[in-house]
Design a protein around this motif. Structure first.
Motif: not given
Length: 56
Positions: A7-28
């Motif tokens: 419910d906290e996800a912003p409207a229109g936020a992009p859906v990421l693949t698992v690999g991309r989500a892991l890459d993004v999650a590691q960003q400062p």
């Protein structure tokens, strides 16, 4: 970062693949939502599966 059904996800936020989500999650500065479970699901992968299973 949120799970798809959070419910906290912003409207229109992009859906990421698992690999991309892991890459993004590691960003400062990226925070994983603890309300929807994104943190619980991605932290073991990011920190190693033994992270949550070590004995004190």
């Amino acid at each position: 970062m949120h799970a798809l059904d959070c419910d906290e996800a912003p409207a229109g936020a992009p859906v990421l693949t698992v690999g991309r989500a892991l890459d993004v999650a590691q960003q400062p500065g990226v925070r994983l939502c603890s309300l929807c479970g994104a943190a619980a699901e991605l932290d073991p992968v990011l920190k190693g599966f033994e992270y949550g299973f070590r004995e004190p």
